[in-house]
Design a protein around this motif. Sequence first.
Motif, PDB file in Angstrom:
ATOM      1  N   HIS A   8       1.145  -1.126  -0.145  1.00 21.75           N
ATOM      2  CA  HIS A   8      -0.100   0.087   0.096  1.00 21.75           C
ATOM      3  C   HIS A   8       0.954   0.949  -0.034  1.00 21.75           C
ATOM      4  O   HIS A   8       0.124   2.377  -0.322  1.00 21.75           O
ATOM      5  CB  HIS A   8      -1.438   0.003   1.298  1.00 21.75           C
ATOM      6  CG  HIS A   8      -0.006   0.022   2.411  1.00 21.75           C
ATOM      7  ND1 HIS A   8       0.670  -0.896   3.284  1.00 21.75           N
ATOM      8  CD2 HIS A   8      -0.137   1.308   3.172  1.00 21.75           C
ATOM      9  CE1 HIS A   8       0.664  -0.153   4.249  1.00 21.75           C
ATOM     10  NE2 HIS A   8       0.603   2.165   4.470  1.00 21.75           N
TER      11      HIS A   8
ATOM     12  N   GLN B 244      -2.636  -4.986  -8.770  1.00 23.60           N
ATOM     13  CA  GLN B 244      -2.912  -6.621  -7.893  1.00 23.60           C
ATOM     14  C   GLN B 244      -2.565  -7.961  -9.109  1.00 23.60           C
ATOM     15  O   GLN B 244      -2.615  -8.734  -8.516  1.00 23.60           O
ATOM     16  CB  GLN B 244      -4.756  -6.738  -7.651  1.00 23.60           C
ATOM     17  CG  GLN B 244      -5.193  -5.228  -6.954  1.00 23.60           C
ATOM     18  CD  GLN B 244      -6.831  -5.413  -7.412  1.00 23.60           C
ATOM     19  OE1 GLN B 244      -7.872  -5.645  -8.279  1.00 23.60           O
ATOM     20  NE2 GLN B 244      -7.848  -5.605  -5.995  1.00 23.60           N
TER      21      GLN B 244
ATOM     22  N   SER C  82      -4.898  -2.101 -10.091  1.00 23.46           N
ATOM     23  CA  SER C  82      -5.378  -2.819 -10.565  1.00 23.46           C
ATOM     24  C   SER C  82      -4.617  -3.795 -11.409  1.00 23.46           C
ATOM     25  O   SER C  82      -4.334  -4.646 -11.015  1.00 23.46           O
ATOM     26  CB  SER C  82      -6.538  -3.094 -12.350  1.00 23.46           C
ATOM     27  OG  SER C  82      -7.979  -2.844 -10.992  1.00 23.46           O
TER      28      SER C  82
ATOM     29  N   LYS D 256     -11.779  -1.324  -6.991  1.00 23.93           N
ATOM     30  CA  LYS D 256     -13.010  -1.492  -7.443  1.00 23.93           C
ATOM     31  C   LYS D 256     -13.708  -0.105  -7.625  1.00 23.93           C
ATOM     32  O   LYS D 256     -15.057  -0.593  -7.870  1.00 23.93           O
ATOM     33  CB  LYS D 256     -13.962  -1.914  -5.762  1.00 23.93           C
ATOM     34  CG  LYS D 256     -12.850  -3.594  -5.773  1.00 23.93           C
ATOM     35  CD  LYS D 256     -14.334  -4.116  -5.030  1.00 23.93           C
ATOM     36  CE  LYS D 256     -13.497  -5.662  -4.538  1.00 23.93           C
ATOM     37  NZ  LYS D 256     -14.292  -5.614  -2.748  1.00 23.93           N
TER      38      LYS D 256
ATOM     39  N   ASP E  41      -5.797   1.861  -0.268  1.00 23.16           N
ATOM     40  CA  ASP E  41      -6.136   0.091   0.213  1.00 23.16           C
ATOM     41  C   ASP E  41      -6.369  -0.424  -1.424  1.00 23.16           C
ATOM     42  O   ASP E  41      -7.205  -0.126  -2.270  1.00 23.16           O
ATOM     43  CB  ASP E  41      -7.129   0.172   0.699  1.00 23.16           C
ATOM     44  CG  ASP E  41      -8.207  -1.419   0.765  1.00 23.16           C
ATOM     45  OD1 ASP E  41      -8.119  -1.882  -0.021  1.00 23.16           O
ATOM     46  OD2 ASP E  41      -7.780  -1.862   2.126  1.00 23.16           O
TER      47      ASP E  41
ATOM     48  N   GLU F 217      -7.695  -3.296  -2.672  1.00 24.04           N
ATOM     49  CA  GLU F 217      -8.056  -3.969  -3.531  1.00 24.04           C
ATOM     50  C   GLU F 217     -10.007  -2.669  -3.408  1.00 24.04           C
ATOM     51  O   GLU F 217     -10.489  -2.719  -4.478  1.00 24.04           O
ATOM     52  CB  GLU F 217      -8.729  -4.536  -2.828  1.00 24.04           C
ATOM     53  CG  GLU F 217      -9.917  -5.619  -2.334  1.00 24.04           C
ATOM     54  CD  GLU F 217     -10.020  -7.053  -2.150  1.00 24.04           C
ATOM     55  OE1 GLU F 217     -11.092  -7.004  -2.088  1.00 24.04           O
ATOM     56  OE2 GLU F 217      -8.977  -7.238  -1.084  1.00 24.04           O
ATOM     57  N   LYS F 218      -9.572  -1.602  -2.588  1.00 25.35           N
ATOM     58  CA  LYS F 218     -10.707  -0.986  -2.343  1.00 25.35           C
ATOM     59  C   LYS F 218     -10.515   0.179  -3.503  1.00 25.35           C
ATOM     60  O   LYS F 218     -11.319  -0.017  -3.855  1.00 25.35           O
ATOM     61  CB  LYS F 218     -10.743  -0.053  -1.169  1.00 25.35           C
ATOM     62  CG  LYS F 218     -11.430  -0.698  -0.280  1.00 25.35           C
ATOM     63  CD  LYS F 218     -11.209   0.192   1.162  1.00 25.35           C
ATOM     64  CE  LYS F 218     -11.279  -0.505   3.025  1.00 25.35           C
ATOM     65  NZ  LYS F 218     -12.241  -0.252   4.120  1.00 25.35           N
TER      66      LYS F 218
END
Length: 197
Positions: A29, A103, A100, A70, A64, A66-67
């Motif tokens: 992060h 990730q 993304s 999205k 964050d 992942e957040k």
Amino acid sequence: MTTCSWATKTPRDLDYHDHEWGVPVFEDHKHFEMLTLESAQSGLSWSTILAKREGYLEAFHQFDIEKVAKMGEADVERLVQFTGIVRHRQKIASTINNASAIQTIQKEFGSFSHYIWSFVDYSPLAHERASLKDVPGKTDLSNTIAKDLKKRGFKFLGTTTVYAYLQAIGMVNDHVVSCPQHTKTARLQGEVKKHKP
């Protein structure tokens, strides 16, 4: 001893210089934060970005990954109106895109940190810069990383931005030799191998 001249404009700049710039980073992060801030800085002063850092933390969920991954077009439209950050539509959209992309790298390498540090085999580059005039805007390393990031779908991360990011995360030590932080940073960089998987 003389502190790096770029860091003497504001107390905020000096605090960042003394406690963060060049200190090795291993949390994904935090890598994401520095990639985002350095990308946002393109065409602006670093002081401007540091002054908006809290705004970026708020806008992008404390980075964050992942957040942020999205988030969508509605979030872009909302943040274009948010005065806490640089309201540049493409830079905002690229931050979501880059989350993304991180990730995808995490799935392949286990972590983004391992991916980025593997470029130097967990051996930071120790430089002996006499003055800021000796600090390049880009290097072969930043060219290589910027090219690979682009291939992996990252946006707004050219070689100059990538080099600034490498300085920030401690992959290179570009404190000038007269700066009190040069030796401290070198000492921290000497510990990096312990983090190699």
